[in-house]
Design an enzyme around this catalytic site. Structure first.
Site, PDB file in Angstrom:
ATOM      1  N   HIS A 176      -2.581  -3.578  -6.912  1.00  0.00           N
ATOM      2  CA  HIS A 176      -3.502  -3.431  -5.880  1.00  0.00           C
ATOM      3  C   HIS A 176      -5.219  -3.678  -6.283  1.00  0.00           C
ATOM      4  O   HIS A 176      -5.969  -3.767  -5.310  1.00  0.00           O
ATOM      5  CB  HIS A 176      -3.708  -1.622  -5.785  1.00  0.00           C
ATOM      6  CG  HIS A 176      -2.429  -1.192  -5.081  1.00  0.00           C
ATOM      7  ND1 HIS A 176      -2.373  -1.043  -3.734  1.00  0.00           N
ATOM      8  CD2 HIS A 176      -1.279  -0.490  -5.518  1.00  0.00           C
ATOM      9  CE1 HIS A 176      -1.435  -0.335  -3.222  1.00  0.00           C
ATOM     10  NE2 HIS A 176      -0.396  -0.137  -4.237  1.00  0.00           N
ATOM     11  N   SER A 207       3.542  -6.920  -7.212  1.00  0.00           N
ATOM     12  CA  SER A 207       3.838  -6.605  -8.378  1.00  0.00           C
ATOM     13  C   SER A 207       5.556  -6.397  -8.719  1.00  0.00           C
ATOM     14  O   SER A 207       6.013  -5.840  -9.942  1.00  0.00           O
ATOM     15  CB  SER A 207       3.334  -4.953  -8.736  1.00  0.00           C
ATOM     16  OG  SER A 207       4.097  -4.248  -7.727  1.00  0.00           O
ATOM     17  N   HIS A 243       2.083  -1.669 -11.737  1.00  0.00           N
ATOM     18  CA  HIS A 243       1.997  -1.860 -10.179  1.00  0.00           C
ATOM     19  C   HIS A 243       0.672  -1.336  -9.496  1.00  0.00           C
ATOM     20  O   HIS A 243       0.100  -2.393  -8.938  1.00  0.00           O
ATOM     21  CB  HIS A 243       3.229  -0.895  -9.642  1.00  0.00           C
ATOM     22  CG  HIS A 243       2.745  -0.822  -8.096  1.00  0.00           C
ATOM     23  ND1 HIS A 243       3.268  -1.431  -7.184  1.00  0.00           N
ATOM     24  CD2 HIS A 243       2.168   0.296  -7.318  1.00  0.00           C
ATOM     25  CE1 HIS A 243       2.764  -1.287  -5.953  1.00  0.00           C
ATOM     26  NE2 HIS A 243       1.898   0.120  -6.037  1.00  0.00           N
ATOM     27  N   GLU A 262       0.974  -2.219   0.806  1.00  0.00           N
ATOM     28  CA  GLU A 262       2.330  -2.122  -0.014  1.00  0.00           C
ATOM     29  C   GLU A 262       3.169  -3.533   0.245  1.00  0.00           C
ATOM     30  O   GLU A 262       3.435  -4.235  -0.571  1.00  0.00           O
ATOM     31  CB  GLU A 262       3.168  -1.213  -0.059  1.00  0.00           C
ATOM     32  CG  GLU A 262       2.329   0.106  -0.613  1.00  0.00           C
ATOM     33  CD  GLU A 262       2.339   0.136  -2.104  1.00  0.00           C
ATOM     34  OE1 GLU A 262       2.684  -0.791  -2.888  1.00  0.00           O
ATOM     35  OE2 GLU A 262       1.616   1.112  -2.459  1.00  0.00           O
TER      36      GLU A 262
HETATM   37 FE   LIG Z   1       1.386   1.117  -4.715  1.00  0.00          FE
END
Ligand SMILES: [Fe+2]
Length: 294
Positions: A154, A214, A149, A195
């Site tokens: 990110h 993700s 993730h 997010e």
């Molecule tokens: Fe995150």
């Protein structure tokens, strides 16, 4: 990377207290005993097994295959920076091109870290990435953010100069919010942008949020499902809106450009915090007459 909602961990010289989601009844996944007082640690890349690398590859390939038409172009273009998809990247190797491009670097952390430590790292252009990888049985879903993730979701956009600046500004703002007791408001902003953010493009809505990018199932859901509501980005509206950590989002907020994010976070937030504190909280699925609906 997500922050814990209850930052009760206390930094010490050798190792730090583990951090978990919510009430902390879930056992921590990472090795906090080897973390430094700023919650960073060594990646210990040698400890990944052949099975770990293979699981990472399968996660990567599944996500990569569904990016076209769902992820924003900036993200798709930047994923290549992660390098060979057949192995979990070495953070120090990945930090080199990142440093040259936007001045960011990757800092290994054991897992969730307290908000203040998280903000402090972001303000220094260090992005905390969890060292451990989910188990094979968690292929479709893992509660806490893991290395897949954090890296896949990110890191690519940290190569984008505009988004990179936003993340640092967010960290600096977070340090200030801690002093103003406004972390919850800023956590919501992070949630609904970094997010779970969507961006409006000439080709249609696309995802730029790491939690979506993700996620095997939420990526398509967030962009194409008729179920959730998609609302125009509105800073104080977002700060008032609660969110869900254990299901798909009921609302996604849509930016028009990354410049819009930068511009919205440029002013001093203190007056906004006051305004939000005096307004009612909003449920995750609430709709206001003033909302711009996509
Ligand atoms: Fe995150």
């Amino acid at each position: 990377m997500n922050t814990a909602t209850k930052p009760d961990a206390k930094a010490v010289n050798q190792g730090v207290a583990p951090v978990t989601y919510g009430t902390g009844d879930r056992p921590p996944r990472g090795d906090y005993a080897s973390a430094r007082s700023d919650f960073t640690c060594n990646q210990c890349w040698e400890r990944y097994t052949a099975e770990d690398h293979d699981l990472y590859r399968r996660l990567y390939e599944r996500q990569w295959a569904q990016l076209p038409g769902l992820a924003c172009d900036e993200f798709i273009e930047a994923v290549r920076h992660l390098g060979d998809p057949r192995r979990i990247p070495r953070f120090d190797e990945l930090s080199e091109p990142l440093r040259k491009t936007t001045g960011w670097q990757i800092a290994a952390v054991p897992g969730l870290i307290p908000e203040e430590a998280f903000f402090a790292l972001l303000a220094q252009r260090k992005f905390p990435v969890t060292g451990w990888l989910r188990r094979p049985e968690e292929f479709d879903y893992v509660v806490e953010p893991d290395v897949f993730h954090d890296l896949f979701g990110h890191v690519p956009l940290l190569f984008n100069p505009m988004f990179a600046d936003y993340m640092q500004a967010y960290g600096a703002g977070g340090l200030k919010a801690s002093r103003l007791q406004a972390c919850e408001y800023l956590a919501r902003l992070y949630w609904y942008t970094v997010e779970f953010g969507l961006i409006d493009t000439p080709a249609g809505l696309r995802a730029y949020g790491a939690g979506i990018l993700s996620s095997a199932a939420e990526l398509r859901y967030s962009v194409t499902s008729p179920e959730p509501q998609r609302l125009g980005f509105d800073l104080t509206r977002i700060m008032r809106t609660r969110y869900k950590i254990d299901s798909f989002q009921a609302s996604y907020f849509v930016i028009e450009t990354f410049q819009q994010l930068i511009a919205a976070t440029a002013p001093d937030f203190a007056p906004y915090y006051e305004q939000v504190a005096n307004a009612s909280e909003l449920a995750a699925d609430e709709r206001l007459a003033t909302d711009r609906v996509f």
